[in-house]
Design a protein around this motif. Structure first.
Motif, PDB file in Angstrom:
ATOM      1  N   THR A 130       0.826  -1.207   0.000  1.00  0.00           N
ATOM      2  CA  THR A 130       0.000   0.000   0.000  1.00  0.00           C
ATOM      3  C   THR A 130       0.858   1.254   0.000  1.00  0.00           C
ATOM      4  N   TYR A 131       1.952   1.225   0.761  1.00  0.00           N
ATOM      5  CA  TYR A 131       2.874   2.363   0.728  1.00  0.00           C
ATOM      6  C   TYR A 131       3.418   2.543  -0.688  1.00  0.00           C
ATOM      7  N   ASN A 132       3.879   1.458  -1.293  1.00  0.00           N
ATOM      8  CA  ASN A 132       4.476   1.545  -2.623  1.00  0.00           C
ATOM      9  C   ASN A 132       3.490   2.055  -3.669  1.00  0.00           C
ATOM     10  N   LYS A 133       2.259   1.561  -3.621  1.00  0.00           N
ATOM     11  CA  LYS A 133       1.280   1.884  -4.671  1.00  0.00           C
ATOM     12  C   LYS A 133       0.597   3.230  -4.478  1.00  0.00           C
ATOM     13  N   THR A 134       0.449   3.671  -3.234  1.00  0.00           N
ATOM     14  CA  THR A 134      -0.335   4.875  -2.972  1.00  0.00           C
ATOM     15  C   THR A 134       0.424   5.937  -2.189  1.00  0.00           C
ATOM     16  N   ALA A 135       0.980   5.566  -1.044  1.00  0.00           N
ATOM     17  CA  ALA A 135       1.533   6.563  -0.129  1.00  0.00           C
ATOM     18  C   ALA A 135       2.877   7.122  -0.581  1.00  0.00           C
ATOM     19  N   SER A 136       3.659   6.361  -1.337  1.00  0.00           N
ATOM     20  CA  SER A 136       4.972   6.828  -1.776  1.00  0.00           C
ATOM     21  C   SER A 136       4.864   8.101  -2.615  1.00  0.00           C
ATOM     22  N   LEU A 137       3.906   8.153  -3.506  1.00  0.00           N
ATOM     23  CA  LEU A 137       3.734   9.318  -4.375  1.00  0.00           C
ATOM     24  C   LEU A 137       3.425  10.568  -3.547  1.00  0.00           C
ATOM     25  N   ILE A 138       2.519  10.437  -2.577  1.00  0.00           N
ATOM     26  CA  ILE A 138       2.130  11.592  -1.767  1.00  0.00           C
ATOM     27  C   ILE A 138       3.269  12.009  -0.842  1.00  0.00           C
ATOM     28  N   SER A 139       3.896  11.037  -0.187  1.00  0.00           N
ATOM     29  CA  SER A 139       4.940  11.355   0.794  1.00  0.00           C
ATOM     30  C   SER A 139       6.170  11.980   0.140  1.00  0.00           C
ATOM     31  N   ASN A 140       6.611  11.408  -0.963  1.00  0.00           N
ATOM     32  CA  ASN A 140       7.824  11.923  -1.593  1.00  0.00           C
ATOM     33  C   ASN A 140       7.595  13.253  -2.313  1.00  0.00           C
ATOM     34  N   SER A 141       6.390  13.490  -2.804  1.00  0.00           N
ATOM     35  CA  SER A 141       6.115  14.794  -3.407  1.00  0.00           C
ATOM     36  C   SER A 141       6.040  15.875  -2.327  1.00  0.00           C
ATOM     37  N   CYS A 142       5.464  15.533  -1.166  1.00  0.00           N
ATOM     38  CA  CYS A 142       5.430  16.491  -0.053  1.00  0.00           C
ATOM     39  C   CYS A 142       6.851  16.801   0.422  1.00  0.00           C
ATOM     40  N   ALA A 153      16.420  18.805   7.168  1.00  0.00           N
ATOM     41  CA  ALA A 153      16.066  17.396   6.962  1.00  0.00           C
ATOM     42  C   ALA A 153      14.904  17.007   7.875  1.00  0.00           C
ATOM     43  N   GLU A 154      14.861  17.608   9.071  1.00  0.00           N
ATOM     44  CA  GLU A 154      13.791  17.288  10.021  1.00  0.00           C
ATOM     45  C   GLU A 154      12.430  17.737   9.487  1.00  0.00           C
ATOM     46  N   VAL A 155      12.350  18.948   8.957  1.00  0.00           N
ATOM     47  CA  VAL A 155      11.087  19.456   8.408  1.00  0.00           C
ATOM     48  C   VAL A 155      10.708  18.666   7.156  1.00  0.00           C
ATOM     49  N   ALA A 156      11.696  18.345   6.335  1.00  0.00           N
ATOM     50  CA  ALA A 156      11.423  17.549   5.126  1.00  0.00           C
ATOM     51  C   ALA A 156      10.850  16.187   5.503  1.00  0.00           C
ATOM     52  N   MET A 157      11.360  15.593   6.581  1.00  0.00           N
ATOM     53  CA  MET A 157      10.857  14.292   7.014  1.00  0.00           C
ATOM     54  C   MET A 157       9.439  14.412   7.582  1.00  0.00           C
ATOM     55  N   LEU A 158       9.135  15.541   8.229  1.00  0.00           N
ATOM     56  CA  LEU A 158       7.763  15.758   8.709  1.00  0.00           C
ATOM     57  C   LEU A 158       6.793  15.814   7.518  1.00  0.00           C
ATOM     58  N   ALA A 159       7.202  16.506   6.455  1.00  0.00           N
ATOM     59  CA  ALA A 159       6.373  16.570   5.248  1.00  0.00           C
ATOM     60  C   ALA A 159       6.171  15.176   4.672  1.00  0.00           C
ATOM     61  N   PHE A 160       7.257  14.382   4.671  1.00  0.00           N
ATOM     62  CA  PHE A 160       7.194  13.005   4.180  1.00  0.00           C
ATOM     63  C   PHE A 160       6.209  12.183   5.015  1.00  0.00           C
ATOM     64  N   GLU A 161       6.310  12.279   6.340  1.00  0.00           N
ATOM     65  CA  GLU A 161       5.450  11.488   7.232  1.00  0.00           C
ATOM     66  C   GLU A 161       3.985  11.871   7.073  1.00  0.00           C
ATOM     67  N   TYR A 162       3.724  13.155   6.843  1.00  0.00           N
ATOM     68  CA  TYR A 162       2.342  13.573   6.592  1.00  0.00           C
ATOM     69  C   TYR A 162       1.802  12.860   5.358  1.00  0.00           C
ATOM     70  N   GLY A 163       2.542  12.944   4.259  1.00  0.00           N
ATOM     71  CA  GLY A 163       2.087  12.324   3.013  1.00  0.00           C
ATOM     72  C   GLY A 163       1.957  10.817   3.126  1.00  0.00           C
ATOM     73  N   LYS A 164       2.895  10.192   3.830  1.00  0.00           N
ATOM     74  CA  LYS A 164       2.858   8.739   4.014  1.00  0.00           C
ATOM     75  C   LYS A 164       1.600   8.311   4.756  1.00  0.00           C
ATOM     76  N   ASN A 165       1.324   8.947   5.887  1.00  0.00           N
ATOM     77  CA  ASN A 165       0.170   8.553   6.696  1.00  0.00           C
ATOM     78  C   ASN A 165      -1.151   8.928   6.032  1.00  0.00           C
ATOM     79  N   LEU A 166      -1.181  10.066   5.334  1.00  0.00           N
ATOM     80  CA  LEU A 166      -2.386  10.435   4.596  1.00  0.00           C
ATOM     81  C   LEU A 166      -2.664   9.406   3.501  1.00  0.00           C
TER      82      LEU A 166
END
Length: 288
Positions: A130-142, A153-166
């Protein structure tokens, strides 16, 4: 996300003759949004070919109207245009992130095609797919948005975690709607996953409560009677509710990430952050 993170705007190098580097930060961030949507649509076109789907968003799918070859080429064209646009940003870290998204999409689709029971019946395997098919696109674009703005790097990772969990929350609800929604509301056939032999969270949770469901899933769902049996077990289980609860957990994690971003008293930043939090609830309450 770009506005929610607009705390500091670094200077971008001036564009030279024939150079397609965006002239301002907002333009480059908007380009990431465009690239993300092109990759998204390309993945839908290719998915419809793989799934032999005849509907997408309530209308006939491209492969149903024009055939598989043209649908595949259309997806390939969008991916190639996304690559050209991505290269023009001239940011190797962002290029690597978005290239990883495409790799993850293919990996996720390959994982979905697996027939090994041990993997198909694993919740960890399902969540990674599910991460690979859906969440990767949102997390890495964020994350790319944050990197372009020069954040830590800390703020960038927060953006990543938001996209991943969303993204995880979105897909979990999508898997619920496949069982509870109607073809009209979904814009595609309901029960499409199970009819294609794709095992998702509601069935995985039902299998924990009713181990005898394993044998039915192992036989496959080409026989409509097996679909009915599986739905019967699902109805008696808490599979749907547990999937909703897991989606809520990830939605709440996404909202918490936004609350962890560096403080700002800018009205636009505050409004955008609230919109991102609202979005975590919208993915839970949607019915289409």
């Amino acid at each position: 996300m770009a506005t929610a993170l607009s705390v500091r705007i670094p200077e971008l190098p001036p564009a030279g003759v024939g150079d397609t580097l965006p002239t301002d930060l907002r333009t480059s961030q908007q380009r990431i949004a465009e690239i993300t949507e092109m990759i998204h649509v390309a993945s839908l076109l290719h998915d419809d070919v793989l799934d032999d789907a005849d509907k997408r968003r309530g209308i006939c799918s491209l492969n149903a109207v024009m055939g598989n070859k043209l649908a595949v080429l259309a997806g390939d064209f969008l991916l190639s245009r996304a690559c050209v646009s991505l290269a023009s940003l001239k940011n190797t870290e962002v290029v690597t992130l978005i290239a990883t998204v495409v790799e993850n999409l293919v990996t996720g689709e390959t994982m979905q095609l697996t027939t090994a029971s041990k993997q198909r019946f694993s919740m960890d395997y399902y969540m990674q797919k599910t991460y690979n098919k859906t969440a990767s696109l949102i997390s890495n674009s964020c994350k790319s948005i944050a990197i372009l703005a020069g954040h830590t790097a800390e703020v960038a990772m927060l953006a990543f975690e938001y996209g991943k969990n969303l993204g995880l929350a979105f897909q979990l609800i999508d898997d619920v709607l496949d069982f509870t929604g109607t073809s009209a509301s979904l814009g595609k056939g309901s029960l499409s996953d199970i009819r294609h032999g794709i095992i998702t969270a509601p069935i995985l949770f039902a299998m924990e409560e009713f181990p005898e469901l394993h044998a039915v899933v192992d036989q496959g769902f080409k026989n409509p009677a097996n679909v009915d049996i599986a739905l019967g077990f699902l109805g008696k289980s808490s599979g749907i509710q547990r999937t909703k609860e897991l989606a809520m957990k990830h939605a709440n994690l996404a909202a918490q990430v936004i609350e962890s971003l560096p403080e700002s008293d800018d009205a636009n930043v505050i409004r955008s952050r609230q919109a991102l939090i609202d979005l975590t609830q919208r993915v839970l309450t949607r019915n289409k």
